[in-house]
Scaffold this motif. Structure first.
Motif, PDB file in Angstrom:
ATOM      1  N   LEU A 166      40.886  41.666  45.015  1.00 37.93           N
ATOM      2  CA  LEU A 166      40.146  42.075  43.824  1.00 37.93           C
ATOM      3  C   LEU A 166      38.706  42.325  44.244  1.00 37.93           C
ATOM      4  O   LEU A 166      38.039  41.419  44.751  1.00 37.93           O
ATOM      5  CB  LEU A 166      40.228  40.980  42.762  1.00 37.93           C
ATOM      6  CG  LEU A 166      39.320  41.136  41.537  1.00 37.93           C
ATOM      7  CD1 LEU A 166      39.618  42.435  40.788  1.00 37.93           C
ATOM      8  CD2 LEU A 166      39.470  39.930  40.613  1.00 37.93           C
ATOM      9  N   MET A 167      38.223  43.552  44.015  1.00 41.48           N
ATOM     10  CA  MET A 167      36.879  43.916  44.462  1.00 41.48           C
ATOM     11  C   MET A 167      36.048  44.397  43.272  1.00 41.48           C
ATOM     12  O   MET A 167      35.942  45.598  43.014  1.00 41.48           O
ATOM     13  CB  MET A 167      36.963  44.981  45.549  1.00 41.48           C
ATOM     14  CG  MET A 167      37.601  44.458  46.828  1.00 41.48           C
ATOM     15  SD  MET A 167      37.707  45.676  48.159  1.00 41.48           S
ATOM     16  CE  MET A 167      39.122  46.629  47.624  1.00 41.48           C
ATOM     17  N   PRO A 168      35.469  43.462  42.531  1.00 41.95           N
ATOM     18  CA  PRO A 168      34.636  43.841  41.388  1.00 41.95           C
ATOM     19  C   PRO A 168      33.231  44.217  41.829  1.00 41.95           C
ATOM     20  O   PRO A 168      32.820  43.958  42.960  1.00 41.95           O
ATOM     21  CB  PRO A 168      34.614  42.566  40.547  1.00 41.95           C
ATOM     22  CG  PRO A 168      34.737  41.460  41.555  1.00 41.95           C
ATOM     23  CD  PRO A 168      35.612  42.006  42.659  1.00 41.95           C
ATOM     24  N   GLY A 169      32.507  44.819  40.912  1.00 43.77           N
ATOM     25  CA  GLY A 169      31.078  44.997  41.080  1.00 43.77           C
ATOM     26  C   GLY A 169      30.357  43.865  40.379  1.00 43.77           C
ATOM     27  O   GLY A 169      30.923  42.791  40.150  1.00 43.77           O
ATOM     28  N   ALA A 170      29.095  44.094  40.014  1.00 46.64           N
ATOM     29  CA  ALA A 170      28.325  43.069  39.305  1.00 46.64           C
ATOM     30  C   ALA A 170      29.015  42.754  37.982  1.00 46.64           C
ATOM     31  O   ALA A 170      29.321  43.652  37.197  1.00 46.64           O
ATOM     32  CB  ALA A 170      26.907  43.554  39.065  1.00 46.64           C
ATOM     33  N   THR A 171      29.266  41.473  37.748  1.00 42.58           N
ATOM     34  CA  THR A 171      30.042  41.037  36.590  1.00 42.58           C
ATOM     35  C   THR A 171      29.252  39.994  35.809  1.00 42.58           C
ATOM     36  O   THR A 171      28.494  39.204  36.383  1.00 42.58           O
ATOM     37  CB  THR A 171      31.396  40.454  37.053  1.00 42.58           C
ATOM     38  OG1 THR A 171      32.080  41.439  37.833  1.00 42.58           O
ATOM     39  CG2 THR A 171      32.266  40.071  35.876  1.00 42.58           C
ATOM     40  N   ALA A 203      42.458  43.140  35.350  1.00 40.37           N
ATOM     41  CA  ALA A 203      42.822  44.149  36.343  1.00 40.37           C
ATOM     42  C   ALA A 203      43.303  43.493  37.631  1.00 40.37           C
ATOM     43  O   ALA A 203      44.284  43.939  38.245  1.00 40.37           O
ATOM     44  CB  ALA A 203      41.621  45.050  36.631  1.00 40.37           C
ATOM     45  N   GLY A 204      42.641  42.420  38.049  1.00 41.72           N
ATOM     46  CA  GLY A 204      43.051  41.723  39.264  1.00 41.72           C
ATOM     47  C   GLY A 204      44.407  41.057  39.120  1.00 41.72           C
ATOM     48  O   GLY A 204      45.251  41.128  40.031  1.00 41.72           O
ATOM     49  N   PHE A 205      44.631  40.417  37.981  1.00 42.19           N
ATOM     50  CA  PHE A 205      45.911  39.747  37.744  1.00 42.19           C
ATOM     51  C   PHE A 205      47.057  40.750  37.728  1.00 42.19           C
ATOM     52  O   PHE A 205      48.107  40.522  38.350  1.00 42.19           O
ATOM     53  CB  PHE A 205      45.855  38.978  36.422  1.00 42.19           C
ATOM     54  CG  PHE A 205      47.137  38.292  36.066  1.00 42.19           C
ATOM     55  CD1 PHE A 205      47.491  37.096  36.663  1.00 42.19           C
ATOM     56  CD2 PHE A 205      48.008  38.858  35.135  1.00 42.19           C
ATOM     57  CE1 PHE A 205      48.689  36.467  36.344  1.00 42.19           C
ATOM     58  CE2 PHE A 205      49.201  38.238  34.810  1.00 42.19           C
ATOM     59  CZ  PHE A 205      49.541  37.035  35.418  1.00 42.19           C
ATOM     60  N   GLU A 206      46.866  41.853  37.024  1.00 43.54           N
ATOM     61  CA  GLU A 206      47.920  42.867  36.949  1.00 43.54           C
ATOM     62  C   GLU A 206      48.221  43.459  38.323  1.00 43.54           C
ATOM     63  O   GLU A 206      49.385  43.706  38.668  1.00 43.54           O
ATOM     64  CB  GLU A 206      47.527  43.956  35.961  1.00 43.54           C
ATOM     65  CG  GLU A 206      47.523  43.475  34.513  1.00 43.54           C
ATOM     66  CD  GLU A 206      46.984  44.501  33.533  1.00 43.54           C
ATOM     67  OE1 GLU A 206      46.525  45.582  33.999  1.00 43.54           O
ATOM     68  OE2 GLU A 206      47.005  44.235  32.314  1.00 43.54           O
ATOM     69  N   ALA A 207      47.170  43.668  39.128  1.00 40.38           N
ATOM     70  CA  ALA A 207      47.377  44.188  40.482  1.00 40.38           C
ATOM     71  C   ALA A 207      48.140  43.186  41.334  1.00 40.38           C
ATOM     72  O   ALA A 207      49.024  43.559  42.121  1.00 40.38           O
ATOM     73  CB  ALA A 207      46.032  44.521  41.126  1.00 40.38           C
TER      74      ALA A 207
END
Length: 261
Positions: free
Chosen positions: A179-184, A213-217
């Motif tokens: 999981l590669m988010p941006g600023a959250t 999104a991370g969980f679904e992926a």
């Protein structure tokens, strides 16, 4: 995965993305073992139990091998079907202005503790030829992090590491997702002493959307997910932009004194 019979371990789950990942697991019917290095993990566990699943919590320092051992022992031998390795800390300001004990804590939490936990839990998954692993990396790993140099370096490591072990485990029944988010919008920037920076005060992504999104992926077995259109564009541009330019751009976001008025 018929999740109502499964068990998930989520780290860094007291607030932010980690807590939202735990919520995703609970809503899908996973029993939970959650951990963080602060007492707020107990309140998070109480909240998650309202979703109708069994939740155990561990207050442990996952920057240490002993803390990881404490977490693993709390599973009481129950096979972990999904490991969501989310624990991480940040650190702002120029490298030479940072205290070295804080620098080391970033490395020990984000890299050493994460690797040890994945090694321990992943070994059990390999024996069963089954499991899901989600690693919280970051688009920060795509760029030299001026005024966040150590943090970005640890995320570059995790991003790379996740793809490497995914390939090693191909065909094993175990999937690895990064999981590669941006600023959250989390406590991250306050804890990293970055509330006087542009990125610390700018509008950020919603933690619940990032986690979903991370969980679904992870459930789908995808290799990686970059959340948000802006972050997808930023990560794509970073792949073709010289490192010196990226470092200069990052300075404008993370240098102290750049906070939005």
């Amino acid at each position: 995965m018929p999740a109502n019979r499964y068990f998930a371990m989520v780290t860094g789950a007291s607030t932010g993305i980690g807590l939202e990942l735990a919520r995703c697991c609970a809503r899908a019917g996973f029993d939970l073992l959650i951990a963080a290095d602060e007492p707020a993990i107990e309140a998070a566990a109480d909240e998650l139990r309202k979703l109708g699943v069994t939740v155990d919590s561990v207050h442990a320092d996952l920057a240490t091998l002993e803390g990881v051992d404490q977490l693993c022992a709390a599973s009481r031998g129950r096979p972990v079907d999904a490991l969501l390795a989310n624990a991480g800390v940040g650190l702002g300001r120029a490298f030479l202005d940072q205290e070295f004990n804080r620098i080391r804590r970033v490395v020990d939490t984000n890299i050493t503790g994460t690797l040890y936990l994945i090694h321990r839990i992943g070994s059990g998954m390999r024996q069963r030829n089954s499991g899901r692993i989600l690693i919280t990396g970051s688009i920060a790993g795509f760029m030299p992090g001026s005024f966040q140099a150590v943090y970005n370096g640890t995320k570059a490591f995790l991003d790379s590491f996740s793809f490497a072990i995914r390939e090693e485990l191909r065909g094993s029944g175990i999937t690895v997702t990064c999981l590669m988010p941006g600023a959250t919008e989390t406590e991250f920037f306050r804890r990293a002493d970055m509330m006087d920076t542009y990125v610390g005060t700018a509008k950020k992504d919603d933690a619940a959307e990032v986690a979903r999104a991370g969980f679904e992926a992870m459930i789908s077995g995808e290799g990686d997910v970059v959340t948000g259109l802006k972050n997808k564009i930023q990560s794509a541009v970073a792949n073709v932009t010289p490192a010196a330019v990226l470092a200069r751009q990052h300075r404008r976001m993370a240098e102290p004194g750049t906070a939005r008025s």
